[in-house]
Design a protein around this motif. Structure first.
Motif, PDB file in Angstrom:
ATOM      1  N   LEU A   1       3.644  10.963  -4.883  1.00 52.09           N
ATOM      2  CA  LEU A   1       3.125   9.660  -4.462  1.00 52.09           C
ATOM      3  C   LEU A   1       2.672   8.845  -5.661  1.00 52.09           C
ATOM      4  O   LEU A   1       2.935   7.635  -5.738  1.00 52.09           O
ATOM      5  CB  LEU A   1       1.963   9.849  -3.481  1.00 52.09           C
ATOM      6  CG  LEU A   1       1.328   8.566  -2.947  1.00 52.09           C
ATOM      7  CD1 LEU A   1       2.347   7.699  -2.225  1.00 52.09           C
ATOM      8  CD2 LEU A   1       0.168   8.904  -2.010  1.00 52.09           C
TER       9      LEU A   1
ATOM     10  N   GLU B   1       6.756   3.580  -0.170  1.00 60.76           N
ATOM     11  CA  GLU B   1       8.010   3.805   0.551  1.00 60.76           C
ATOM     12  C   GLU B   1       8.589   2.493   1.076  1.00 60.76           C
ATOM     13  O   GLU B   1       9.799   2.376   1.272  1.00 60.76           O
ATOM     14  CB  GLU B   1       7.779   4.775   1.721  1.00 60.76           C
ATOM     15  CG  GLU B   1       7.300   6.160   1.317  1.00 60.76           C
ATOM     16  CD  GLU B   1       8.393   7.011   0.702  1.00 60.76           C
ATOM     17  OE1 GLU B   1       9.535   6.539   0.633  1.00 60.76           O
ATOM     18  OE2 GLU B   1       8.098   8.148   0.291  1.00 60.76           O
ATOM     19  N   GLN B   2       7.728   1.505   1.311  1.00 62.52           N
ATOM     20  CA  GLN B   2       8.195   0.203   1.795  1.00 62.52           C
ATOM     21  C   GLN B   2       8.915  -0.590   0.707  1.00 62.52           C
ATOM     22  O   GLN B   2       9.578  -1.577   1.009  1.00 62.52           O
ATOM     23  CB  GLN B   2       7.020  -0.627   2.309  1.00 62.52           C
ATOM     24  CG  GLN B   2       6.344  -0.072   3.545  1.00 62.52           C
ATOM     25  CD  GLN B   2       5.207  -0.967   3.985  1.00 62.52           C
ATOM     26  OE1 GLN B   2       4.081  -0.885   3.493  1.00 62.52           O
ATOM     27  NE2 GLN B   2       5.489  -1.852   4.929  1.00 62.52           N
TER      28      GLN B   2
ATOM     29  N   TYR C   1      -4.755   7.044  -1.148  1.00 63.60           N
ATOM     30  CA  TYR C   1      -4.133   8.369  -1.104  1.00 63.60           C
ATOM     31  C   TYR C   1      -3.944   9.015  -2.479  1.00 63.60           C
ATOM     32  O   TYR C   1      -3.367  10.103  -2.576  1.00 63.60           O
ATOM     33  CB  TYR C   1      -2.773   8.338  -0.385  1.00 63.60           C
ATOM     34  CG  TYR C   1      -2.765   7.537   0.887  1.00 63.60           C
ATOM     35  CD1 TYR C   1      -3.648   7.829   1.937  1.00 63.60           C
ATOM     36  CD2 TYR C   1      -1.905   6.457   1.054  1.00 63.60           C
ATOM     37  CE1 TYR C   1      -3.665   7.085   3.095  1.00 63.60           C
ATOM     38  CE2 TYR C   1      -1.913   5.703   2.215  1.00 63.60           C
ATOM     39  CZ  TYR C   1      -2.791   6.030   3.235  1.00 63.60           C
ATOM     40  OH  TYR C   1      -2.812   5.290   4.385  1.00 63.60           O
TER      41      TYR C   1
ATOM     42  N   GLN D   1       0.828  -1.201   0.000  1.00 62.90           N
ATOM     43  CA  GLN D   1       0.000   0.000   0.000  1.00 62.90           C
ATOM     44  C   GLN D   1       0.867   1.257   0.000  1.00 62.90           C
ATOM     45  O   GLN D   1       0.598   2.210  -0.723  1.00 62.90           O
ATOM     46  CB  GLN D   1      -0.919  -0.001   1.223  1.00 62.90           C
ATOM     47  CG  GLN D   1      -1.798   1.240   1.332  1.00 62.90           C
ATOM     48  CD  GLN D   1      -2.750   1.156   2.508  1.00 62.90           C
ATOM     49  OE1 GLN D   1      -2.995   0.094   3.069  1.00 62.90           O
ATOM     50  NE2 GLN D   1      -3.305   2.291   2.899  1.00 62.90           N
ATOM     51  N   ASP D   2       1.916   1.257   0.817  1.00 64.85           N
ATOM     52  CA  ASP D   2       2.828   2.402   0.905  1.00 64.85           C
ATOM     53  C   ASP D   2       4.055   2.126   0.043  1.00 64.85           C
ATOM     54  O   ASP D   2       4.858   1.252   0.376  1.00 64.85           O
ATOM     55  CB  ASP D   2       3.246   2.614   2.362  1.00 64.85           C
ATOM     56  CG  ASP D   2       4.167   3.811   2.526  1.00 64.85           C
ATOM     57  OD1 ASP D   2       4.482   4.481   1.511  1.00 64.85           O
ATOM     58  OD2 ASP D   2       4.579   4.079   3.667  1.00 64.85           O
TER      59      ASP D   2
ATOM     60  N   LYS E   1       5.693   7.461  -7.337  1.00 63.16           N
ATOM     61  CA  LYS E   1       6.283   6.384  -6.539  1.00 63.16           C
ATOM     62  C   LYS E   1       5.490   5.082  -6.708  1.00 63.16           C
ATOM     63  O   LYS E   1       6.084   4.000  -6.779  1.00 63.16           O
ATOM     64  CB  LYS E   1       6.319   6.774  -5.058  1.00 63.16           C
ATOM     65  CG  LYS E   1       7.376   7.829  -4.732  1.00 63.16           C
ATOM     66  CD  LYS E   1       7.332   8.211  -3.259  1.00 63.16           C
ATOM     67  CE  LYS E   1       8.399   9.252  -2.945  1.00 63.16           C
ATOM     68  NZ  LYS E   1       8.336   9.670  -1.523  1.00 63.16           N
ATOM     69  N   LYS E   2       4.173   5.195  -6.767  1.00 64.28           N
ATOM     70  CA  LYS E   2       3.359   3.984  -6.980  1.00 64.28           C
ATOM     71  C   LYS E   2       3.677   3.371  -8.335  1.00 64.28           C
ATOM     72  O   LYS E   2       3.753   2.148  -8.477  1.00 64.28           O
ATOM     73  CB  LYS E   2       1.878   4.333  -6.874  1.00 64.28           C
ATOM     74  CG  LYS E   2       1.433   4.712  -5.474  1.00 64.28           C
ATOM     75  CD  LYS E   2       0.239   3.905  -5.037  1.00 64.28           C
ATOM     76  CE  LYS E   2      -0.141   4.233  -3.607  1.00 64.28           C
ATOM     77  NZ  LYS E   2      -1.203   3.394  -3.082  1.00 64.28           N
TER      78      LYS E   2
END
Length: 277
Positions: free
Chosen positions: A145, A93-94, A172, A90-91, A148-149
């Motif tokens: 964001l 950043e992970q 988001y 989901q994030d 990044k996705k």
């Protein structure tokens, strides 16, 4: 083509230190070639299922099968499995680990020990395919964001998985980036990849998915086509899920025969939309 790619058979899992099981005898089969959606309240076990899907977690009991063969929990097997079952968190950043976009996309390929020439070719192809060429040298921490996705999906798809697992991919994101993401997923599916997405966006599920799974308290409680699942309105309301707004607008108060006609019109409109998307 094999009917099912990934299967869970009476799977139980409890997180260390927890008094309650996250999965309670889950039996679920992901059909090959479909766009699947997974819905349920927070805490119903969706993310746990995904972490078991490519061997990041191991069941306390029960069996997870890949192409009818039980998963083997050793390093070599799991490394191979994670090329076939790609997981998008989901994030993002992970998932982003390198300095630049190009380096991040190449990371998994480098870990496989592929020839440098093949790595360059596959990274270049991924940059074009996911419209990241102009961001290739951009530092990852400078991305939006939505960007990044897109990079996190390119990171996984460059490994050419057979199954792409997405945990709340539209979380988001604004309307524009959500639409772009869905178009990207449509292209991925058209190229032969099976998809399963966990989401709370029931309207997206209704217009996007071929098959829907409903989970509650660590179990699969309902599955079927969007029309079949959302026709179980009273059951879904007991789970505090409800139905998509578009479903309420189209079907509320209609007879069974009228529902069939509207559903046929919906399917035809979706086919036309996909042809032009």
């Amino acid at each position: 083509m094999q009917k099912y790619l990934l299967e869970f058979e009476q799977v139980y899992y409890t997180y260390p230190g927890s008094q309650e099981s996250a999965l309670n005898g889950l039996t679920l089969r992901i059909p090959s070639g479909k766009r699947c959606a997974l819905i349920g309240q927070n805490g119903c076990g969706k993310t746990t299922l995904f972490l078991l899907a490519n061997g990041l977690y191991k069941p306390d009991s029960g069996v997870v099968y890949w192409r009818s063969e039980p998963l083997i929990y050793n390093r070599n097997y799991l490394c191979n499995l994670r090329q076939k079952v790609g997981l998008i968190f989901q994030d993002p950043e992970q998932q982003l680990v390198a300095s630049t976009v190009e380096e991040d996309i190449s990371y998994g390929l480098c870990n496989l020990g592929l020839p440098v020439s093949e790595i360059k070719d596959r990274v270049a192809q991924a940059l074009v395919e996911f419209e990241l060429t102009n961001l290739a040298e951009r530092p990852v921490h400078h991305l939006s964001l939505g960007q990044k996705k897109r990079v996190s999906i390119a990171d996984v798809m460059v490994l050419q998985p057979e199954l792409l697992v997405l945990d709340e991919p539209t979380a988001y994101l604004d309307v524009k980036h959500t639409r772009n993401l869905i178009l990207t997923l449509q292209k991925i599916h058209q190229n032969g990849t099976t998809l399963i997405m966990a989401t709370h966006d029931l309207d997206l599920v209704y217009r996007w998915a071929d098959w829907v799974f409903v989970m509650d308290k660590g179990r699969l409680v309902l599955e079927g086509t969007p029309q079949d699942v959302f026709s179980q309105r009273s059951f879904l309301e007991k789970l505090e899920l409800g139905v998509p707004l578009i479903y309420e607008m189209l079907f509320d108060g209609l007879s069974g025969e009228e529902e069939v006609v509207i559903e046929r019109v919906r399917q035809k409109l979706l086919e036309l939309f996909r042809d032009f998307s």
